[in-house]
Design an enzyme around this catalytic site. Structure first.
Site: not given
Length: 626
Positions: A282, A367, A395
């Site tokens: 990244k 979640e 969610r």
């Protein structure tokens, strides 16, 4: 821009020679650093997938072959390679979306921008192609190692793995991070794969040594090669994926374009589901991002490309108020714990984690698990605080309803980025939470109007131990404090009516309280007697608010939530249940998906500004001329 300027689509990319690709990758990184630093956006993830995206578009023929990017914050390189070179208005009104967008290109497929969904999309697409007799079409899902922590990804893998002739390639972009470093058992497993080459070394040694041995050598090598599954489990545990029935290729250096191409071509030719494990970095190629320990410039505002620093110091944001108060509460109450779904820093739990590391649980992008785990923590005698973006509570609705509310669990949900967020587009606006939570029995929801109220209401929420509580606040700089001029029970009066006879009660919900005061002032200038209030706790509607409404000729509710089923609807129902017939004028977000733009532009578009609301109410309250 050199070679990049000549790329108007994947056909142009495939026409390049391998010798030109390193130069193209360098150009793309230079373009991204220059462009995204000017506009803001997801910089680190895109710098990490340059060679991977080049290889994808050289091996697969999009849009005939379908490439599905999980979340979509790593699609900037994909946009460039499919002919979208104008990044001057990235994430701004009229400009490119920060995610995949079907309106922009036929090469974009999935634009929901919620993690862990790409494998299910890809499974469905691949099976649709097969049922339609289009067996020559391939489907590719690009998913990060962080998104693999989501349960939905594993539900999809469970179904993909048993379909042995499904032409589906799963590319795991493994950079050891979602926002922050990826945590959990899967992360540990991938780390082992990244650092273990024992299996390959062992077979190479066996092939070289045993093939030199006459007669028995080749036979022994064939036997060992036939035992490869067991050997892999011992010296390089790829077995987790192969146990599922997935062909595994890798790990592959994600910044060696030719190596990635080679692996993808093998996967394409295999004829069944294949997982290609690609290692990337990244922030690759940009020193400030590579050296940023927090999130390697996952998302940035406008910054100086030379230094990686913002040109102006940022103001205090709503999240800072929550962060500081959680730290203060943590020192006072050992029973308070916190949960995050791979977003420790963005939701403001990093301060609490630094002080009380044993009391923070990062569950990955899960979640649903976080919500039910919180119910278990509450049962065990703790008070959990689950901090997520408002849009991601969607969610975990079933878990909120059935695991927390049904069991009277004292769990506090803190929803950051509630209401209109703007630049991240339709999937990230937190415009659903009050409508969703309004149907949950026993749930109590607070909407603070400023930073002081964030702190006050957070403390009130964690004192509730027999039901779930929700605290929601918007993205951006925190509002200036608005002092109450009076109180009526739990309701703060922010603007008193000019006369005892109140023509209109304006209810400003949370960050809309300031808008409510401005509306009251505008209507008062027209001769109306208007009171402006902040109920603070908006669900369930309090008796105190009902009493205030009973003394007014009409009520107006202003909220940055869906107008359908929101607080306005709840207030209407509460008044009718009390036998009151005053009209209730509801001002909120219309039931449609909102295109990306700044928060102020979106609020203006949907009519949630003082001028628009005051004009609408003037028309509604003015008697028609006979």
């Amino acid at each position: 821009m050199g070679v990049l300027a000549s790329i108007n689509g994947p056909d142009d990319l495939r026409a390049l020679s391998p010798d030109q690709l390193d130069g193209l990758a360098k150009e793309i990184r230079e373009f991204l650093i220059d462009s995204v630093c000017r506009t803001g956006g997801h910089l680190g993830p895109n710098l990490g997938v340059v060679e991977l995206t080049i290889a994808l578009h050289r091996v697969f023929e999009s849009p005939r072959d379908t490439i599905v990017f999980d979340v979509g914050h790593q699609t900037y390189v994909h946009k460039l390679l499919t002919g979208r070179h104008d990044f001057s208005k990235l994430k701004k009104q009229g400009g490119l979306s920060g995610y995949a967008s079907r309106a922009e290109s036929e090469h974009d497929v999935m634009e929901n921008s919620h993690a862990s969904t790409s494998l299910s999309w890809a499974d469905g697409i691949a099976k649709a192609h097969r049922l339609r007799g289009e067996r020559e079409r391939h489907t590719v899902a690009v998913i990060g190692d962080g998104a693999l922590t989501g349960g939905m990804a594993w539900e999809a893998l469970n179904n993909i793995a048993v379909d042995k002739d499904l032409p589906l390639v799963i590319v795991v972009n493994d950079n050891e991070r979602s926002y922050a470093p990826t945590t959990g058992g899967l992360a540990d497993h991938l780390a082992t794969l990244r650092t273990t080459k024992g299996y390959e070394r062992f077979l190479a040694w066996g092939r070289n040594r045993l093939n030199r041995t006459p007669v028995l050598g080749p036979a022994v090598y064939d036997t060992l090669h036939g035992m490869k599954k067991g050997l892999k489990d011992i010296v390089a545990p790829q077995g987790m994926f192969e146990d599922l029935g997935l062909k595994y290729l890798g790990p592959v250096d994600g910044h060696d374009e030719q190596a990635v191409e080679s692996a993808l071509r093998k996967a394409r030719a295999y004829g069944g589901p294949v997982l290609v494990h690609v290692l990337t970095q990244k922030g690759r190629g940009y020193a400030p991002a590579e050296h940023d320990e927090a999130d390697q410039f996952h998302a940035v505002g406008v910054i100086n490309p030379e230094t990686g620093l913002p040109f102006e110091a940022g103001g205090r944001i709503w999240t800072d108020e929550f962060n500081d108060e959680m730290c203060a509460i943590g020192a006072e109450r050992e029973d308070v714990v916190a949960l995050t779904a791979a977003m420790l820093i963005p939701v403001g739990l990093d301060g609490f984690a630094a002080r009380y590391p044993d009391r923070v649980f990062d569950v990955g992008i899960a979640e649903q698990h976080a919500t039910t785990m919180a119910a278990g923590l509450a049962f065990g005698g703790l008070h959990p605080v689950v901090a997520v973006y408002s849009t991601f509570l969607n969610r975990a609705f079933d878990q909120l309803l059935m695991d927390c509310a049904l069991h009277h669990a004292g769990v506090t949900f803190v929803l950051d980025r509630a209401g209109v967020t703007g630049s991240d587009g339709p999937s990230h606006n937190g415009m659903w939470d009050m409508t969703l939570t309004s149907v949950v029995p026993g749930l109590r929801l607070a909407a603070p109007r400023d930073g002081r109220q964030v702190r006050r209401l957070l403390r009130e929420a964690i004192d509730v131990d027999d039901a779930p509580t929700v605290l929601r606040f918007p993205k951006g700089d925190v509002a200036d404090p608005i002092d109450a001029v009076a109180t009526h029970g739990s309701v703060d009066v922010l603007h008193p009516a000019a006369r005892d006879e109140v023509d209109l009660l304006v209810v400003g919900v949370g960050s809309m309280a300031q808008v409510g005061v401005a509306v009251a002032e505008k209507l008062e200038a027209q001769g109306l007697s208007v009171a402006g209030v902040d109920p603070r706790w908006v669900l369930p509607v309090s008796e105190d608010l009902v009493q205030l409404a009973a003394g007014a000729g009409a009520v107006a509710v202003i909220e940055d939530n869906l107008v359908s089923g929101g607080i306005g609807s709840a207030v209407t129902q509460a008044l009718r249940a009390a036998g009151l017939s005053q009209p209730v004028h509801c001002h909120g977000i219309p039931k449609r998906f909102l295109s990306h733009a700044s928060r102020s532009q979106v609020l203006d578009e949907v009519g949630l500004t003082p001028d628009a609301i005051a004009t609408s109410l003037t028309r509604a309250l003015t008697p028609p001329v006979s």
